[in-house]
Design a protein around this motif. Structure first.
Motif, PDB file in Angstrom:
ATOM      1  N   LEU A 180       0.590  -1.240   0.210  1.00 28.21           N
ATOM      2  CA  LEU A 180       0.189  -0.101  -0.044  1.00 28.21           C
ATOM      3  C   LEU A 180       0.937   1.481  -0.159  1.00 28.21           C
ATOM      4  CD1 LEU A 180      -2.988  -0.747   2.193  1.00 28.21           C
ATOM      5  CD2 LEU A 180      -2.889  -0.255  -0.035  1.00 28.21           C
ATOM      6  N   ALA A 183       0.386   4.134  -2.641  1.00 28.27           N
ATOM      7  CA  ALA A 183      -0.123   5.259  -2.099  1.00 28.27           C
ATOM      8  C   ALA A 183       0.445   6.572  -3.140  1.00 28.27           C
ATOM      9  CB  ALA A 183       0.300   5.704  -0.680  1.00 28.27           C
ATOM     10  N   ARG A 217      -6.957   3.609  -1.269  1.00 32.51           N
ATOM     11  CA  ARG A 217      -6.109   2.819  -0.147  1.00 32.51           C
ATOM     12  C   ARG A 217      -7.138   2.359   1.065  1.00 32.51           C
ATOM     13  NH1 ARG A 217      -2.689   7.819  -0.824  1.00 32.51           N
ATOM     14  NH2 ARG A 217      -4.045   8.514   0.866  1.00 32.51           N
TER      15      ARG A 217
END
Length: 177
Positions: free
Chosen positions: A113, A117, A125
């Motif tokens: 993640l 991002a 997310r």
């Protein structure tokens, strides 16, 4: 990092297919195990034959082939045939291995993640965290209760496939500006 533009069509197609497979699994939960076993059996035979072909090709060019390829190939073909002839024996094994895969997949997605991002919006997310935490909890629940897992595996797999499909669709649509 550059932000990607446009829709990730491959991720979108994968998400749609995951959701369709999840819906099919809810409609016919008992068939998922037999289907998965048959697919694994076919894949084992194909990879076994590929290993044996590798052994033969390398043996022709080098004079001697990698023996591990021959052994692995023969073993893979034997396992594949066993899975196709006796799918019930593999269903128990899959009920133990599938939770491990769910857990590993969800941990992998959560670990990536930070990279996502940089390219994705906050909405993705949040969806990814929620979907993968749910998948992680399902995997842990199946791991700690294999009997429950075996009985309800079709429904759990269907739910997880739908959730993973939703995450893939969110990822595909989130790449657009």
């Amino acid at each position: 990092m550059e932000r990607r533009t446009g829709t990730d069509w491959l991720e979108l197609a994968a998400g749609i297919l995951l959701i369709l497979l999840g819906v099919f699994t809810f409609i016919s939960p008992g068939s998922i195990l037999t289907g998965v076993v048959m697919v694994y059996g076919a894949i084992a035979i194909i990879t076994g034959v590929a290993d044996i072909v590798l052994y033969v090709k390398v043996g022709r060019h080098m004079g001697v082939g990698p023996t591990i390829s021959l052994v692995a190939g023969v073993f893979s073909v034997m396992v594949g045939v066993m899975l196709l002839i006796y799918p019930g024996t593999a269903e128990w094994l899959i009920s133990l291995l599938l939770p491990i895969w769910f857990i590993a997949h969800c941990i992998s997605r959560l670990a990536h993640l930070n990279m996502a991002a940089a390219m994705m919006k906050r909405g993705y997310r949040i969806v990814a965290i929620v979907m993968n935490v749910i998948g992680l909890l399902l995997g842990v629940a199946m791991l700690f209760d294999p009997i429950l897992s075996l009985v309800s595996l079709g429904y759990l797999v269907g739910a997880c496939l739908i959730l993973l499909g939703a995450e893939s669709i969110a990822r595909a649509l989130e790449t657009r500006n």
